[in-house]
Scaffold this active site. Structure first.
Site, PDB file in Angstrom:
ATOM      1  N   TYR A  38       0.816  -1.219   0.000  1.00 55.34           N
ATOM      2  CA  TYR A  38       0.000   0.000   0.000  1.00 55.34           C
ATOM      3  C   TYR A  38       0.851   1.272   0.000  1.00 55.34           C
ATOM      4  O   TYR A  38       0.444   2.287  -0.550  1.00 55.34           O
ATOM      5  CB  TYR A  38      -0.957  -0.019   1.195  1.00 55.34           C
ATOM      6  CG  TYR A  38      -2.248   0.711   0.951  1.00 55.34           C
ATOM      7  CD1 TYR A  38      -2.965   0.528  -0.219  1.00 55.34           C
ATOM      8  CD2 TYR A  38      -2.773   1.580   1.896  1.00 55.34           C
ATOM      9  CE1 TYR A  38      -4.164   1.185  -0.444  1.00 55.34           C
ATOM     10  CE2 TYR A  38      -3.967   2.238   1.688  1.00 55.34           C
ATOM     11  CZ  TYR A  38      -4.660   2.035   0.519  1.00 55.34           C
ATOM     12  OH  TYR A  38      -5.841   2.693   0.302  1.00 55.34           O
TER      13      TYR A  38
ATOM     14  N   LYS B 160      -3.898   8.016   2.988  1.00 54.89           N
ATOM     15  CA  LYS B 160      -5.070   7.692   3.811  1.00 54.89           C
ATOM     16  C   LYS B 160      -4.897   8.195   5.245  1.00 54.89           C
ATOM     17  O   LYS B 160      -5.870   8.587   5.893  1.00 54.89           O
ATOM     18  CB  LYS B 160      -5.316   6.184   3.806  1.00 54.89           C
ATOM     19  CG  LYS B 160      -5.841   5.646   2.485  1.00 54.89           C
ATOM     20  CD  LYS B 160      -7.206   6.198   2.129  1.00 54.89           C
ATOM     21  CE  LYS B 160      -7.785   5.517   0.904  1.00 54.89           C
ATOM     22  NZ  LYS B 160      -9.102   6.077   0.511  1.00 54.89           N
TER      23      LYS B 160
END
Length: 256
Positions: free
Chosen positions: A155, A162
Site C-alpha cells: 500500500y 489515507k
C-alpha cells in the site's frame, strides 16, 4: 420508509458498478434518498453508462476535485437538480501504481506523492468546502479509508495519503461541527474494486483477511460497507463525528 427518506445525497467518485461508491448510491436510493453522482474526464462516460444500472438513474455531475473551477461551479451544478444536500460521500482516491505502490515506498517521487495526497486526502476538505453552502445542520459527510494506523504490504504511499485523509476528517469534524455538520469515515477491508486491482501485490492483503477476520470477509461484496456509509448519512448517528467506523469483518480488533 427508508432511513434516508427525503434526503438528498451526492456520491462523489463513482466509476464502475464494482465500486463502493456505486454500492453506496444503490443502497441510498433503496433507503429513500435522491442521489446525484459525479466523475470527470474519460471516466465520465463510463459513469454515465453505469448510472443506468442503479434503481433510479441519477444525474451525473462533472467534478474533478483538484480543479478549482469545478469546485467553484459545484453548487450551481447541484442546484440544477436539488435545492440543497443532506449528505456527501467522498469515494475518491488515486496513487500512481507504477511509482507509489507495490513496494515502491522508498523510491516514490514527490510529484506523484503530492498528487496522491491532494486527490486522496486534501480533496475531502475541498469537497466539504465546495458543498458547504448546500449543507445545513444535521447534514453528514462520509469518506472511505483503509486503516492507516499501520503499514501494509504493497500500500505504501497510499497508506500515507489515507493517514492524511483520516487526520483531515477529524479537523473537518472540529470546524464544521458548530454548523451541525458531521464528518466521519468508514474503514473497509480489502475489496475487489478498480482501485484495488491497480495495486501490485494487493492479493496478499485479501488472503490475510480471509484467514483472520472473525466474521469472515467477502472481498467481492461492497454492500456491508455501503450500508455503513448510509447509516452514517442517516439521522441515526446524530452525535457522532470525527469517527472511523470499521467494516472489515472484525480484522482490526485482532493483534495476531
Amino acid at each position: 420508509m427508508g432511513i434516508l427518506e427525503g434526503k438528498r445525497i451526492l456520491v462523489a467518485g463513482v466509476t464502475m458498478d464494482s465500486s463502493i461508491g456505486f454500492a453506496t448510491a444503490k443502497v441510498a436510493q433503496e433507503q429513500g434518498a435522491t442521489v446525484l453522482i459525479s466523475n470527470f474526464g474519460r471516466a465520465l462516460g463510463i459513469t454515465r453508462r453505469i448510472a443506468k444500472r442503479l434503481p433510479v438513474e441519477p444525474p451525473v455531475l462533472e467534478l474533478d476535485v483538484t480543479d478549482p473551477e469545478h469546485l467553484a461551479g459545484l453548487e450551481a451544478q447541484v442546484r440544477e437538480h436539488v435545492d440543497g444536500l443532506d449528505g456527501v460521500v467522498h469515494s475518491i482516491a488515486y496513487g500512481n501504481p507504477e511509482t507509489l505502490l507495490g513496494g515502491k515506498f522508498l523510491d516514490g517521487p514527490w510529484d506523484d506523492v503530492a498528487q496522491a495526497v491532494q486527490v486522496s486526502a486534501y480533496s475531502l476538505k475541498s469537497l466539504a468546502t465546495a458543498t458547504r453552502p448546500l449543507l445545513s445542520s444535521g447534514s453528514s459527510i462520509v469518506g472511505l479509508t483503509f486503516d492507516a494506523t499501520v503499514a501494509w504490504p504493497a500500500y505504501d504511499w497510499m497508506g500515507v495519503a489515507k493517514a492524511g485523509l483520516e487526520s483531515a476528517s477529524r479537523y473537518l469534524a472540529r470546524d464544521l461541527g458548530p454548523e451541525g455538520i458531521r464528518v466521519n469515515l468508514v474503514s473497509a477491508g480489502p475489496l475487489k474494486t478498480l482501485a484495488a486491482k491497480a495495486i501490485p501485490g494487493f492479493e496478499r492483503l485479501e488472503q490475510t483477511w480471509e484467514d483472520r477476520a472473525p466474521l469472515g470477509w467477502d472481498n467481492a461484496d461492497q454492500t456491508p460497507t455501503a450500508k455503513a456509509v448510509v447509516a452514517l448519512l442517516s439521522d441515526f448517528f446524530p452525535a457522532t463525528t470525527g469517527e472511523i467506523v470499521h467494516v472489515d469483518g472484525g480484522f482490526h480488533a485482532l493483534g495476531a
